[in-house]
Design an enzyme around this catalytic site. Structure first.
Site, PDB file in Angstrom:
ATOM      1  N   LYS A 133     120.074   7.898  58.732  1.00  0.00           N
ATOM      2  CA  LYS A 133     120.207   6.440  58.638  1.00  0.00           C
ATOM      3  C   LYS A 133     119.502   5.778  59.810  1.00  0.00           C
ATOM      4  CE  LYS A 133     124.688   5.969  56.514  1.00  0.00           C
ATOM      5  NZ  LYS A 133     126.096   6.095  56.867  1.00  0.00           N
ATOM      6  N   GLN A 163     131.465   5.107  59.300  1.00  0.00           N
ATOM      7  CA  GLN A 163     131.310   6.267  58.429  1.00  0.00           C
ATOM      8  C   GLN A 163     132.672   6.797  57.978  1.00  0.00           C
ATOM      9  OE1 GLN A 163     128.427   7.371  57.266  1.00  0.00           O
ATOM     10  NE2 GLN A 163     129.167   9.202  56.262  1.00  0.00           N
ATOM     11  N   ASP A 171     128.470  -1.952  53.559  1.00  0.00           N
ATOM     12  CA  ASP A 171     128.966  -0.936  52.631  1.00  0.00           C
ATOM     13  C   ASP A 171     129.571  -1.572  51.379  1.00  0.00           C
ATOM     14  OD1 ASP A 171     128.707   1.806  53.214  1.00  0.00           O
ATOM     15  OD2 ASP A 171     130.159   1.661  54.852  1.00  0.00           O
TER      16      ASP A 171
HETATM   17  N1  GUN Z   1     130.792   8.403  53.403  1.00  0.00           N
HETATM   18  C1  GUN Z   1     130.134   8.844  52.305  1.00  0.00           C
HETATM   19  N2  GUN Z   1     129.380   7.861  51.771  1.00  0.00           N
HETATM   20  C2  GUN Z   1     129.576   6.771  52.546  1.00  0.00           C
HETATM   21  C3  GUN Z   1     129.059   5.461  52.504  1.00  0.00           C
HETATM   22  O1  GUN Z   1     128.277   5.064  51.626  1.00  0.00           O
HETATM   23  N3  GUN Z   1     129.493   4.635  53.484  1.00  0.00           N
HETATM   24  C4  GUN Z   1     130.365   5.031  54.453  1.00  0.00           C
HETATM   25  N4  GUN Z   1     130.764   4.137  55.363  1.00  0.00           N
HETATM   26  N5  GUN Z   1     130.857   6.245  54.510  1.00  0.00           N
HETATM   27  C5  GUN Z   1     130.459   7.120  53.565  1.00  0.00           C
END
Ligand code: GUN
Length: 295
Positions: free
Chosen positions: A54, A98, A121
């Site tokens: 990311k 996350q 998100d």
């Molecule tokens: N864990 C797995 N996929 C995601 C996501 O798209 N966003 C976040 N914050 N955590 C995750």
């Protein structure tokens, strides 16, 4: 005939290119650089790989990347204080904490603490509610990625029967909402569904998001259906670790009309959509229009 392979990697690269163009325009016209903050609590190796990716792609599209790696024993109060600090920081336009958190019971509280305008998100109940009521807002990244792949493959989705396997807040529920908004007939299957195979066999579209390796078999698929495989499962086979989806790719691709591979299908779309959402959030926070790519 083998199914057409939906190239998520290429479509994601194209989307990131469009986001990069939007960022460059925002900088040039308004002197504004979007910033994305990612908070990782604990050292889960899969999450660390994801967060590193990311970070790299955020910088590649011209955005600022802010990263916080907090120890697994970070208190709820300290995590909420970090979120409050990022909410107040005008250089941060998107915040991602996350998941999963080491203390799962804190997740809802932490998500609700994020400013909905920075909730890239789309997990905050405010954005989830807006998705449900068709009012627009920030849309969860993986579901948005699925929708983009489907539209690229099929064009108009209206009237199609979409079967979603899985009912998580992150994928199953929001992807079902998005497909409903596209005028699909939507069935959501889950662990308590009876005769899941017969339900899945009705789908012109199947979105598999359960996290069970190769659960969806060829006999579950209507000939010609489009399969979006959200699963990323690590399995040991002949002494090697392999990534497989929720669909048994080899056999399903002989029946389906189109299918996403794992890896290289939905996965790359998630980060591309996160960057898209960050650009959208930055534009909204500064009340400027930008060519944020429509789904
Ligand atoms: N864990 C797995 N996929 C995601 C996501 O798209 N966003 C976040 N914050 N955590 C995750």
């Amino acid at each position: 005939m083998n199914a057409r392979v939906i190239d998520g990697k290429a479509i994601a690269a194209e989307l990131r290119g469009q986001v990069a163009a939007g960022v460059a325009e925002l900088k040039q016209r308004h002197g504004l650089t979007p910033g994305l903050a990612v908070v990782l609590v604990g050292g889960d190796p899969a999450s660390q790989v994801y967060v590193t990716n990311k970070k790299k792609m955020t910088v590649e599209v011209g955005m600022r990347s802010f990263d916080y790696q907090l120890p697994a024993d970070t208190t709820r109060e300290a995590l909420l204080a970090k979120v409050a600090e990022l909410n107040a920081d005008p250089g941060v336009h998107g915040i991602l904490v996350q998941l999963p958190l080491p203390r799962k019971e804190d997740e809802a509280l932490v998500i609700e603490a994020i400013d909905p305008a920075k909730d890239v998100d789309g997990f905050h109940p405010f954005n989830a509610g807006r998705l449900m009521t068709g009012q627009g807002g920030l849309i969860p990244c993986t579901p948005l990625g699925c929708l983009i792949l489907l539209k690229r493959t099929l064009g108009d989705l209206s009237g199609k029967h979409a079967v979603v396997i899985g009912r998580s807040n992150i994928v199953g529920k929001p992807v079902a909402q998005l497909l409903l908004a596209e005028s699909c007939t939507v069935t959501i299957c889950h662990s308590r569904s009876r005769d899941i195979e017969a339900l899945v066999r009705q789908g012109d579209i199947v979105v598999a998001a359960v996290g069970i390796p190769e659960m969806v078999k060829a006999g579950w698929i209507k000939p010609g259906a489009t399969i979006i495989d959200v699963g990323i499962n690590r399995i040991e086979k002949e002494g090697k670790t392999r990534l497989v989806g929720d669909a048994a790719y080899e056999e399903v691709s002989k029946i389906a009309g189109a299918i996403t591979p794992v890896p290289g299908g939905v996965g790359p779309m998630t980060i591309a959509c996160l960057l898209r959402n960050t650009l959208q959030a930055a534009c909204r926070q500064h009340a400027v229009t930008c060519n944020v790519i429509a789904a």
